[in-house]
Write a protein that holds these residues in place. Structure first.
Motif, short mmCIF file in Angstrom:
data_model
loop_
_atom_site.label_atom_id
_atom_site.label_comp_id
_atom_site.label_asym_id
_atom_site.label_seq_id
_atom_site.Cartn_x
_atom_site.Cartn_y
_atom_site.Cartn_z
N UNK A 91 0.80 -1.22 0.00
CA UNK A 91 0.00 0.00 0.00
C UNK A 91 0.83 1.26 0.00
N UNK A 92 0.15 2.41 0.00
CA UNK A 92 0.82 3.70 0.05
C UNK A 92 1.04 4.09 1.51
N UNK A 93 2.27 4.41 1.82
CA UNK A 93 2.62 4.69 3.21
C UNK A 93 3.16 6.10 3.36
N UNK A 94 3.23 6.55 4.60
CA UNK A 94 3.74 7.88 4.91
C UNK A 94 4.34 7.85 6.30
N UNK A 95 5.16 8.85 6.59
CA UNK A 95 5.70 9.02 7.94
C UNK A 95 4.98 10.21 8.56
N UNK A 96 4.40 9.98 9.73
CA UNK A 96 3.67 11.04 10.45
C UNK A 96 4.59 11.63 11.51
N UNK A 97 4.74 12.95 11.48
CA UNK A 97 5.66 13.64 12.38
C UNK A 97 4.91 14.57 13.33
N UNK A 98 5.36 14.59 14.56
CA UNK A 98 4.89 15.55 15.57
C UNK A 98 6.08 16.03 16.38
N UNK A 99 5.99 17.29 16.82
CA UNK A 99 6.96 17.83 17.78
C UNK A 99 6.18 18.46 18.91
N UNK A 100 6.47 18.03 20.12
CA UNK A 100 5.72 18.51 21.29
C UNK A 100 4.22 18.38 21.09
N UNK A 101 3.81 17.30 20.41
CA UNK A 101 2.41 17.05 20.15
C UNK A 101 1.83 17.82 18.98
#
Length: 474
Positions: free
Chosen positions: A125-135
């Motif tokens: 499938x198509x994937x991605x990287x999910x990023x957060x900083x301090x929420x």
């Protein structure tokens, strides 16, 4: 073309359509851009946004190289994070182990202008990287195109005017998370993938479109400023009536101003949805009561600390000239099941008197506008009946300019329009179910004169007016 996202965007904006009929197309273009980016990401192996590295990632950590020396590539287990991507220079790099599809680490930012270029492997499938900083949700990086795809346009930038920096300033420790997700469902991809990425220093200047000049507009005399948030006194032809920014954590602002009888542009600033992962229905909204009217609602959003530049929606004056108008703005949850509120939420509201407009078949063209931090004035307008399906104008020679393009209600059915300058398609608009095209904006740098052509590529207009306008530097 799948128009569902575009319908959703127009449905969202339709609640304020009568207040700001000319503001539909930019949102449509943004949706189209996102859709096109998604498809491009699948081919290029793209990234989202982030900035990170940490003491916990010692094996991949390297000091920031001297400014005059190009940074080296970082290679591990047959994978490489390049030292440069275009003019972006690698600050930190991370190459995960197989099966390591998520990570969390501490990081201290050293610059407020960052681009993250990333890549990944996933089972299917198509994937991605999910990023957060301090929420704070930064973005999802699509990354299915292979280990050697590091295109310059695959990155997403955290710019110096991002509202993120208000709560997470440079030099203060931050908590960063990265997680591999399924791009369609948004759910974690499980322990079957691999991620690698680089955090890059990038140009602090705003990006240019088609060579047009771009800048962060300077703060003018008479602007309202508080805690890093700015409402400038003038934006294009609009003038600040009043503004207020609440203390961090406060969920309401109150103020008043004296009416001039002119239409009002409402421009809220709100960070409560900072942790929302691009949800179609984010958890918080801003409710605005202007005078005795029923309240208006808007999505809680804060794309820039230059809080007025993103525009807003326009309403008729609630009072005659000279009369005082009281204003209340609140952050509200969209569901009664939501408990609590982000503790450091920031709320602000600016009210602007709308400048002079030129009205064409119900569509408003401002006599002055602002694009990429520069002011332009309306110099030329051309129109054609919607059934003509095509409208042409000559662009000016040897000076920057902006093309405004769109149209009024064209009939029934779905319509797709394209703007071509010379031989290059530079703008796109979609109007589902007979909606008006709205007005889109397309900036260009100085060049020889060319032909700007607006074409209805799909659909058969039975009424309405096509519009092409040229704006010159003011």
């Amino acid at each position: 073309m799948n128009l569902q996202d575009l319908r959703d965007e127009l449905t969202t904006r339709a609640t304020a359509a009568d207040q700001h009929a000319g503001d539909l197309l930019p949102g449509v273009r943004q949706k189209i851009r996102r859709t096109k980016q998604r498809r491009t990401f699948a081919a290029l192996g793209v990234v989202a946004v982030l900035a990170a590295v940490a003491a916990t990632l010692v094996p991949t950590m390297r000091p920031t190289p001297p400014a005059d020396n190009p940074p080296e590539d970082y290679t591990r287990d047959g994978l490489t994070v390049p030292g440069t991507v275009g003019n972006d220079k690698l600050l930190k790099a991370w190459i995960g182990d197989r099966g390591q599809s998520s990570l969390t680490f501490a990081w201290i930012p050293t610059t407020d202008s960052i681009t993250v270029h990333a890549n990944c492997e996933a089972a299917a499938g198509m994937s991605a990287i999910r990023f957060r900083i301090n929420g704070w949700y930064l973005g999802d990086a699509s990354c299915d195109s292979g280990p050697d795809s590091w295109a310059i346009d695959s990155g997403v930038t955290l710019a110096p005017d991002s509202a993120f920096w208000l709560g997470s300033p440079v030099g203060r420790p931050a908590q960063v998370s990265a997680e591999l997700i399924d791009l369609e469902s948004g759910k974690p991809a499980g322990e079957s993938g691999r991620i690698w990425f680089g955090i890059y220093s990038t140009s602090p200047n705003p990006p240019s479109s088609n060579g047009a000049p771009a800048r962060y507009a300077p703060v003018d005399a008479g602007a309202y400023q508080k805690d890093g948030v700015v409402y400038r006194r003038t934006i294009g032809g609009d003038t600040l009536a009043a503004a207020k920014v609440a203390d961090p954590g406060r969920l309401e602002v109150r103020f008043s101003f004296t009416s001039t009888g002119a239409k009002l542009s409402l421009r809220p600033f709100c960070t409560a949805n900072a942790g929302s992962a691009g949800d179609r229905n984010p958890p918080y909204t801003v409710e605005m009561r202007i005078g005795p009217r029923q309240p208006f609602t808007a999505t809680c959003d804060a794309s820039s600390t230059d809080a007025g530049k993103g525009g807003g929606f326009t309403i008729a004056s609630p009072a005659p000239a000279g009369e005082r108008v009281d204003v209340v703005a609140k952050v509200l949850p969209t569901s009664p099941n939501l408990v609590g509120m982000p503790p450091d939420v920031r709320l602000g509201l600016g009210i602007y008197f709308q400048g002079p407009q030129r009205v064409i078949d119900g569509m408003e063209l401002p006599e002055q506008t602002e694009v990429a931090g520069y002011r332009y004035r309306l110099a030329q307008v051309k129109t054609a009946p919607g059934p003509d399906r095509r409208l042409v104008a000559d662009t000016p020679a040897d000076q920057p300019y902006v093309v405004a393009y769109g149209g009024s209600m064209l009939g029934t059915g779905e319509f797709r329009a394209s703007l071509t300058v010379g031989k290059t398609e530079t703008g796109l608009g979609v109007a589902p179910d007979g909606g008006g095209m709205g007005i889109g904006w397309d900036a260009h740098g100085a060049a020889p004169s060319e032909r700007a052509t607006l074409t209805i590529a799909e659909g058969k207009p039975t009424k309405g007016t096509l519009i092409l306008a040229i704006y010159l530097p003011d």
